[in-house]
Design an enzyme around this catalytic site. Structure first.
Site, PDB file in Angstrom:
ATOM      1  N   ASP A   1       0.864  -1.169   0.000  1.00  0.00           N
ATOM      2  CA  ASP A   1       0.000   0.000   0.000  1.00  0.00           C
ATOM      3  C   ASP A   1       0.919   1.243   0.000  1.00  0.00           C
ATOM      4  O   ASP A   1       2.125   1.128   0.252  1.00  0.00           O
ATOM      5  CB  ASP A   1      -0.853  -0.074   1.272  1.00  0.00           C
ATOM      6  CG  ASP A   1      -1.598   1.205   1.546  1.00  0.00           C
ATOM      7  OD1 ASP A   1      -2.312   1.668   0.653  1.00  0.00           O
ATOM      8  OD2 ASP A   1      -1.447   1.745   2.661  1.00  0.00           O
TER       9      ASP A   1
ATOM     10  N   ASP B   1      -0.174   5.133   1.030  1.00  0.00           N
ATOM     11  CA  ASP B   1      -0.399   6.100   2.115  1.00  0.00           C
ATOM     12  C   ASP B   1      -0.341   5.443   3.484  1.00  0.00           C
ATOM     13  O   ASP B   1      -1.037   4.468   3.748  1.00  0.00           O
ATOM     14  CB  ASP B   1      -1.774   6.768   1.957  1.00  0.00           C
ATOM     15  CG  ASP B   1      -1.825   7.697   0.759  1.00  0.00           C
ATOM     16  OD1 ASP B   1      -0.934   8.534   0.638  1.00  0.00           O
ATOM     17  OD2 ASP B   1      -2.764   7.559  -0.045  1.00  0.00           O
TER      18      ASP B   1
ATOM     19  N   SER C   1      -2.590   1.378  -4.430  1.00  0.00           N
ATOM     20  CA  SER C   1      -3.031   2.498  -3.591  1.00  0.00           C
ATOM     21  C   SER C   1      -4.404   3.035  -3.953  1.00  0.00           C
ATOM     22  O   SER C   1      -4.716   3.245  -5.125  1.00  0.00           O
ATOM     23  CB  SER C   1      -2.010   3.630  -3.728  1.00  0.00           C
ATOM     24  OG  SER C   1      -2.512   4.809  -3.150  1.00  0.00           O
ATOM     25  N   ALA C   2      -5.178   3.301  -2.928  1.00  0.00           N
ATOM     26  CA  ALA C   2      -6.467   3.973  -3.113  1.00  0.00           C
ATOM     27  C   ALA C   2      -6.267   5.485  -3.121  1.00  0.00           C
ATOM     28  O   ALA C   2      -7.227   6.250  -3.132  1.00  0.00           O
ATOM     29  CB  ALA C   2      -7.422   3.563  -2.003  1.00  0.00           C
TER      30      ALA C   2
HETATM   31  P1  TMP Z   1      -3.875   4.047   0.399  1.00  0.00           P
HETATM   32  O1  TMP Z   1      -4.649   2.899  -0.136  1.00  0.00           O
HETATM   33  O2  TMP Z   1      -2.676   4.387  -0.447  1.00  0.00           O
HETATM   34  O3  TMP Z   1      -3.515   3.920   1.831  1.00  0.00           O
HETATM   35  O4  TMP Z   1      -4.818   5.382   0.269  1.00  0.00           O
HETATM   36  C1  TMP Z   1      -6.003   5.553   0.955  1.00  0.00           C
HETATM   37  C2  TMP Z   1      -5.958   6.620   2.007  1.00  0.00           C
HETATM   38  O5  TMP Z   1      -6.377   7.891   1.501  1.00  0.00           O
HETATM   39  C3  TMP Z   1      -6.931   6.273   3.125  1.00  0.00           C
HETATM   40  O6  TMP Z   1      -6.251   6.111   4.342  1.00  0.00           O
HETATM   41  C4  TMP Z   1      -7.842   7.483   3.196  1.00  0.00           C
HETATM   42  C5  TMP Z   1      -7.112   8.567   2.509  1.00  0.00           C
HETATM   43  N1  TMP Z   1      -7.977   9.622   1.911  1.00  0.00           N
HETATM   44  C6  TMP Z   1      -7.727  10.941   2.258  1.00  0.00           C
HETATM   45  O7  TMP Z   1      -6.834  11.216   3.057  1.00  0.00           O
HETATM   46  N2  TMP Z   1      -8.504  11.933   1.709  1.00  0.00           N
HETATM   47  C7  TMP Z   1      -9.512  11.673   0.825  1.00  0.00           C
HETATM   48  O8  TMP Z   1     -10.187  12.595   0.341  1.00  0.00           O
HETATM   49  C8  TMP Z   1      -9.764  10.300   0.478  1.00  0.00           C
HETATM   50  C9  TMP Z   1     -10.853   9.961  -0.487  1.00  0.00           C
HETATM   51  C10 TMP Z   1      -8.943   9.314   1.028  1.00  0.00           C
HETATM   52 MG    MG Z   2      -2.828   3.166   3.529  1.00  0.00          MG
END
Ligand code: TMP
Ligand code: MG
Length: 286
Positions: free
Chosen positions: A38, A40, A153-154
């Site tokens: 992942d 973040d 990653s989301a």
């Molecule tokens: P990841 O899959 O790379 O960890 O990314 C997802 C993270 O992004 C999750 O912990 C929530 C965060 N996020 C924000 O900080 N702001 C936003 O507007 C959105 C939609 C997600």
């Molecule tokens: Mg994450």
């Protein structure tokens, strides 16, 4: 076997099983290994000097590319939905539609801001994003040993690529599955491309990328790194998996979530802002 597994930040429900998985992976050799991580709060720091570090989305939210009204709305979304994301009293089924709501609302707001592609690199430069301590070894070592790294990653692909490019570690062994921005002919953000990846549909995201996993079918041993329980599904597309070792960063709400992380991740890293443990495992495996 590996001294770093005795670090105070490390918790394991079944240390013997961890040793067995590692031994079996070592025996198979590093040419059978792939890493799926992942981004973040897994490859990036959760906090620095007591202050929260930004996610990909937050890098934009805090930048000059967003109006102050929009900043307020994105902050309101974060304050509403982040506590739901980390609430272990709610089931994934209950949280999933709310996460889709968060991502959809945030992306709609970002698209309204007419963000220019050429401004992204400055936004990243001026941000407080930080890769975890030890990132140079992590990225460089995987590259030197030709071990594929999939960053799943989301967050936002364009932003995370820029973070690792500016850190000088966007090597040729890195692949990214993420939400990518779609720009019009004049370079203005008009939408996000493809299927939305949010925190709880990484399984579906993996299934859409069978070609990638098909190419890596000679690498049935997986080191998985995440910080959310949704990250546990990132390796669901791996073909003929032999061994998987799951490393979970538990950054927030530690006491409430410790047990579920211990049940689902093989190695749990508590308030650990470094890549010391994954790096030690990689050194052992290569
Ligand atoms: P990841 O899959 O790379 O960890 O990314 C997802 C993270 O992004 C999750 O912990 C929530 C965060 N996020 C924000 O900080 N702001 C936003 O507007 C959105 C939609 C997600
Ligand atoms: Mg994450």
């Amino acid at each position: 076997m590996i001294a770093e597994l005795s670090n105070p930040s490390v918790l394991m429900k079944d240390p013997v099983r961890v040793q067995e998985i590692l031994q079996s992976m070592k025996k198979a050799g590093s040419n059978t290994l792939q890493v799926i991580s992942d981004f973040d709060m897994t490859l990036t720091r959760f906090a620095y000097n007591g202050k929260r570090c930004p996610t990909c989305h937050n890098i934009l939210d805090n930048s000059k590319l967003i109006s102050s009204d929009c900043k307020d709305m994105l902050k309101e979304l974060l304050d509403t939905y982040y506590p739901i994301e980390i609430d272990c009293s709610r089931s994934v089924e209950e949280k999933l539609p709310l996460m889709v709501e968060w991502w959809t609302k945030a992306h709609d707001l970002l698209v309204e801001q007419k963000i220019r592609k050429e401004m992204l690199s400055t936004a990243v430069q001026e941000s407080e994003a930080m890769l975890r301590e030890g990132y140079e070894f992590f990225f460089n070592h995987l590259h030197e040993h030709s071990i594929p790294l999939l960053i799943f990653s989301a967050g936002i692909g364009d932003i995370l690529e820029e973070v690792i490019r500016q850190a000088g570690v966007f090597h040729s062994n890195v692949n990214v599955f993420s939400n990518y921005m779609d720009f019009d002919d004049s370079g203005v953000l008009k939408a996000f491309k493809g299927e939305l990846i949010h925190i709880y549909n990484k399984r579906e995201g993996a299934m859409l990328n069978t070609g990638h996993f098909q190419e890596l079918r000679t690498r049935p041993n997986v080191l998985l790194m995440g910080d959310s329980l949704g990250d546990l599904n990132m390796a669901d597309g791996v073909q003929d998996m032999e061994n998987i070792l799951k490393i979970g960063y538990l950054n927030d709400k530690v006491e409430e979530r410790k047990q579920s992380y211990l049940n689902l991740y093989d190695v749990v890293l508590i308030n650990d802002e470094t890549l010391e443990v994954p790096n030690a495992l990689l050194l052992y495996l290569t």
